[in-house]
Design a protein around this motif. Structure first.
Motif, short mmCIF file in Angstrom:
data_model
loop_
_atom_site.label_atom_id
_atom_site.label_comp_id
_atom_site.label_asym_id
_atom_site.label_seq_id
_atom_site.Cartn_x
_atom_site.Cartn_y
_atom_site.Cartn_z
N LEU A 78 66.52 -10.33 8.12
CA LEU A 78 66.98 -11.72 8.24
C LEU A 78 67.14 -12.39 6.88
O LEU A 78 68.03 -13.23 6.70
CB LEU A 78 65.99 -12.52 9.09
CG LEU A 78 65.90 -12.15 10.58
CD1 LEU A 78 64.78 -12.94 11.25
CD2 LEU A 78 67.23 -12.42 11.27
N LYS A 79 66.30 -12.02 5.92
CA LYS A 79 66.27 -12.75 4.65
C LYS A 79 66.84 -11.95 3.48
O LYS A 79 66.74 -12.38 2.33
CB LYS A 79 64.83 -13.17 4.34
CG LYS A 79 64.25 -14.11 5.38
CD LYS A 79 62.80 -14.44 5.13
CE LYS A 79 62.25 -15.37 6.20
NZ LYS A 79 60.80 -15.65 6.01
N ARG A 80 67.44 -10.83 3.78
CA ARG A 80 67.95 -9.96 2.70
C ARG A 80 68.97 -10.67 1.82
O ARG A 80 68.86 -10.65 0.58
CB ARG A 80 68.56 -8.70 3.30
CG ARG A 80 69.30 -7.85 2.30
CD ARG A 80 69.82 -6.56 2.91
NE ARG A 80 70.59 -5.79 1.94
CZ ARG A 80 70.99 -4.55 2.12
NH1 ARG A 80 70.69 -3.92 3.25
NH2 ARG A 80 71.69 -3.90 1.20
N LYS A 81 69.97 -11.30 2.41
CA LYS A 81 71.02 -11.95 1.62
C LYS A 81 70.45 -13.06 0.75
O LYS A 81 70.82 -13.20 -0.42
CB LYS A 81 72.10 -12.50 2.54
CG LYS A 81 72.97 -11.42 3.19
CD LYS A 81 74.10 -12.03 4.00
CE LYS A 81 74.98 -10.94 4.60
NZ LYS A 81 76.09 -11.52 5.40
N ASN A 82 69.55 -13.85 1.32
CA ASN A 82 68.94 -14.92 0.54
C ASN A 82 68.11 -14.34 -0.60
O ASN A 82 68.10 -14.88 -1.72
CB ASN A 82 68.06 -15.78 1.45
CG ASN A 82 67.43 -16.94 0.70
OD1 ASN A 82 68.12 -17.88 0.28
ND2 ASN A 82 66.12 -16.90 0.51
N PHE A 83 67.41 -13.25 -0.34
CA PHE A 83 66.59 -12.59 -1.36
C PHE A 83 67.47 -12.16 -2.54
O PHE A 83 67.17 -12.46 -3.71
CB PHE A 83 65.90 -11.38 -0.74
CG PHE A 83 64.84 -10.75 -1.60
CD1 PHE A 83 63.50 -10.88 -1.29
CD2 PHE A 83 65.17 -10.02 -2.74
CE1 PHE A 83 62.51 -10.31 -2.07
CE2 PHE A 83 64.20 -9.44 -3.53
CZ PHE A 83 62.87 -9.59 -3.20
N GLU A 84 68.57 -11.48 -2.25
CA GLU A 84 69.46 -11.01 -3.31
C GLU A 84 70.06 -12.18 -4.07
O GLU A 84 70.21 -12.13 -5.30
CB GLU A 84 70.55 -10.13 -2.70
CG GLU A 84 70.02 -8.83 -2.11
CD GLU A 84 71.12 -8.00 -1.45
OE1 GLU A 84 72.26 -8.50 -1.39
OE2 GLU A 84 70.84 -6.87 -1.01
N ARG A 85 70.41 -13.26 -3.34
CA ARG A 85 71.02 -14.42 -3.99
C ARG A 85 70.04 -15.07 -4.97
O ARG A 85 70.40 -15.39 -6.11
CB ARG A 85 71.45 -15.44 -2.93
CG ARG A 85 72.06 -16.72 -3.49
CD ARG A 85 72.39 -17.71 -2.38
NE ARG A 85 71.20 -18.07 -1.61
CZ ARG A 85 70.29 -18.96 -2.04
NH1 ARG A 85 70.44 -19.56 -3.20
NH2 ARG A 85 69.25 -19.24 -1.28
N VAL A 86 68.79 -15.27 -4.52
CA VAL A 86 67.80 -15.90 -5.39
C VAL A 86 67.54 -15.05 -6.62
O VAL A 86 67.41 -15.56 -7.74
CB VAL A 86 66.48 -16.15 -4.61
CG1 VAL A 86 65.39 -16.64 -5.56
CG2 VAL A 86 66.71 -17.17 -3.50
#
Length: 467
Positions: A78-86
């Motif tokens: 669920l949080k992969r994209k946000n993790f990579e973005r941050v």
């Protein structure tokens, strides 16, 4: 004079340039090149994190641990994209900090140490120890290249730079990773697993990161006198890819006696349908057979034009080959035909695919994919007649594996996002793109497809039990 709030005076705009404008062009190139490699490393990390956590859940000794790892898998997805973005935002912000006129003495990340402050929890202490060990391994392995990069960045900016302020140093890269992971609701065991994966899939390629950054800076004349660091052992992403490929033995070459006898028996049955693959023109002279080598070249040419699965027109291999033979015959002025043995192979493979593609148990979306394998499998049969007699032939087993997996598939509207469909599509596309005449590709593809199918089956069984 009144100034509209939306209008910025020219002198003020000139006085406050963008932080990026302060950065030399070569530094932006270093940043962008590094960002590309780090992005690839993070993607590989997350692709493997799911499998790692699944394996941990499979080995869990209690239902509580089992649940923890499954929840961590869900949280990561669920949080992969946000993790990579941050993570990437932190990296870019660190490069902007390099261009600040007044950087002062602060550091974005403290040096991780075994010495924990009073009151530090055991979880934080455990994480600090793991980080210290990771940083130590990177510095020991790639310290010289890292030191040269730090020195070159300092020379470029006209201000000595500490490793802790180097955006590509292991300390800051770990800090970016930790900050990006703050949104994850996972316990310390999962965090430590993620750190190990970060070391394996990102930090292990630090030598390449530093080598490319140093090369860019040397090319613009930044401290060229520093001796280039030789590349260390083959490792990182390339080594992992080679490991996945594994050691592959070549396919048994034709012809074994049993295979020849079996093919000869089939030829007697196929004699009645010969002549179906021939140029559609009046022969002005005795038909001249084309050599098997020339037939393979024609098939490789056709292989480049196999339509996509979504194409409405059916791909009739024999019809396409007839048209190609007609063009060759017109161009040469001679009636060129396929040799009897090769035509028998064409007819046999056509019958094999006709049997699969009319089987009601195989879903239509997979039939479209399987149909695209006709030319690669025909080339295999032309090269190796034991394809028909040897049940263990890798190409034959691959076709059976794909058909068997497709028969157990549950139809869904968004099938193009289904894992089995995607894996099958990758196999088909790889064979169309890469297979010319080297049969060794089939054991590789078979091993990968079989392993992924077995893993997916086991995963499904475990998920059912968990549910």
């Amino acid at each position: 004079m009144h100034i509209d709030g939306k209008v910025v005076p020219i002198n003020r705009a000139q006085a406050t340039p963008s932080p990026l404008a302060r950065l030399p062009v070569v530094l932006l190139q270093v940043r962008d090149k590094a960002a590309q490699q780090l992005q690839q490393g993070l993607q590989e990390l997350f692709d493997n994190a799911d499998d790692t956590l699944f394996e941990m859940a499979d080995k869990a000794r209690s239902n509580v641990d089992h649940h923890i790892f499954f929840e961590a898998m869900r949280d990561l997805r669920l949080k992969r994209k946000n993790f990579e973005r941050v993570f990437m935002e932190q990296l870019f912000a660190a490069f902007i900090d390099l261009g600040q006129a007044e950087r002062g003495e602060f550091h974005l990340v403290p040096m991780v140490s075994y010495e924990a402050a009073p009151g530090t929890s055991s979880d934080e202490l455990e994480k600090a120890v793991a980080l210290e060990a990771m940083l130590g391994r990177v510095r020991h392995r790639d310290g010289l290249a890292l030191g040269q990069l730090t020195a070159r960045l300092g020379a470029l900016l006209g201000n000595p730079l500490d490793e802790r302020d180097n955006p590509l140093g292991p300390a800051l890269l770990c800090e970016f990773f930790l900050r990006a992971g703050r949104s994850l609701g996972v316990e310390i065991r999962v965090k430590l697993i993620m750190l190990k994966l970060f070391e394996k899939y990102v930090l292990s390629d630090a030598d390449q990161l530093y080598a490319e950054a140093n090369q860019l800076l040397v090319a613009t004349g930044v401290l060229p006198q520093l001796k280039a660091v030789p590349s260390r052992r083959p490792g990182g992403r390339e080594a992992r890819e080679q490991q996945r490929e594994g050691s592959v033995q070549a396919v048994d070459q034709p012809m074994d006696e049993n295979g020849q006898q079996a093919f000869a028996a089939l030829q007697k049955l196929l004699a009645a349908v010969r002549g179906s693959v021939a140029p559609t023109l009046e022969a002005s002279a005795e038909p001249q057979p084309i050599a098997t080598r020339d037939l393979l070249r024609l098939l490789s040419h056709l292989q480049q034009y196999v339509p996509e699965p979504e194409a409405e027109d059916d791909f009739d291999l024999r019809n396409q080959l007839e048209q190609l033979l007609t063009r060759v015959s017109v161009k040469s002025g001679k009636s060129r035909v396929v040799e009897d043995a090769d035509e028998d192979v064409i007819n046999l493979v056509a019958l094999l695919f006709e049997f699969i593609l009319t089987d009601h148990c195989v879903p239509d979306v997979f039939k479209a994919l399987i149909a695209r394998l006709q030319i690669p499998l025909l080339k295999v049969a032309v090269l190796d007649k034991s394809f028909f007699s040897r049940a263990s032939h890798p190409a034959r087993r691959l076709l059976n594996e794909i058909a068997s997996a497709a028969m157990t598939w549950s139809p869904r509207d968004d099938y193009q996002r289904d894992s089995l469909y995607l894996r099958t599509e990758q196999v088909v596309q790889r064979l169309l793109n890469e297979f010319v005449e080297d049969l060794a590709i089939f054991p590789q593809v078979l091993a990968q497809f079989s392993a992924s199918t077995a893993d997916e089956r086991h995963r499904s069984e475990l998920l059912e039990q968990h549910t």
